[in-house]
Design an enzyme around this catalytic site. Structure first.
Site, PDB file in Angstrom:
ATOM      1  N   LEU A 231      30.506 -16.201  22.376  1.00  0.00           N
ATOM      2  CA  LEU A 231      29.486 -17.202  22.074  1.00  0.00           C
ATOM      3  C   LEU A 231      28.873 -17.003  20.703  1.00  0.00           C
ATOM      4  O   LEU A 231      28.699 -15.876  20.249  1.00  0.00           O
ATOM      5  CB  LEU A 231      28.335 -17.085  23.081  1.00  0.00           C
ATOM      6  N   CYS A 232      28.496 -18.116  20.108  1.00  0.00           N
ATOM      7  CA  CYS A 232      27.687 -18.101  18.900  1.00  0.00           C
ATOM      8  C   CYS A 232      26.311 -18.616  19.333  1.00  0.00           C
ATOM      9  O   CYS A 232      26.093 -19.818  19.461  1.00  0.00           O
ATOM     10  CB  CYS A 232      28.307 -19.008  17.841  1.00  0.00           C
TER      11      CYS A 232
END
Length: 151
Positions: A87-88
């Site tokens: 995830l960002c």
């Protein structure tokens, strides 16, 4: 051997059991409190509705001073999710705070599903479809939701 990280993770687990946030669940794997399996249910009235998205959270001995590595195990088509499943998300990077616990992490991820940050996408294709071709984006997300039932 009891460490600060392990004690904190056990408190996080107890909180998840006593006051579980809606639409998320998580627990440590049987033999390692530093590795957690989690499930996020796609929020209602979003393209992710009814999806069951599995994740792994990997903590280290520096938790809660350092965020865990969080990764989708389920297939995910989203502007802020790399093809690897990583995830960002700002709270897992430069906006991390030791006050965040497992419940806060998972509810933030759940919220991100329908409110992506398209200014710095991890998945450029998903970001472009989200901004310019929303119907195509939502179809790809629905395909991901259906895949989540069998993976």
């Amino acid at each position: 051997m009891s460490t600060t990280a392990r004690r904190r993770l056990m408190r996080d687990f107890k909180r998840m059991q006593q006051d579980p946030p809606q639409g998320v669940s998580a627990s440590p794997v049987a033999d390692n409190v530093l590795t957690w399996n989690a499930v996020i249910i796609g929020p209602a009235e979003t393209p992710f509705e009814d999806g069951t998205f599995r994740m792994v959270l990997q903590f280290d001995e520096q938790y809660p001073n350092k965020p865990p590595a969080v990764k989708f195990v389920s297939q995910m088509f989203h502007p802020n999710v790399y093809s690897s499943g990583e995830l960002c998300l700002d709270i897992l990077q430069n906006r991390w705070s030791p006050t965040y616990d497992v419940a806060a992490i998972l509810t933030s991820v759940q919220s991100l599903l329908n409110d992506p940050n398209t200014s710095s996408p991890a998945n450029v294709e998903a970001s472009m479809l989200y901004k310019d071709h929303r119907q195509q984006y939502e179809k790809r997300v629905r395909d991901t939701v259906e895949a989540s039932w069998t993976d």
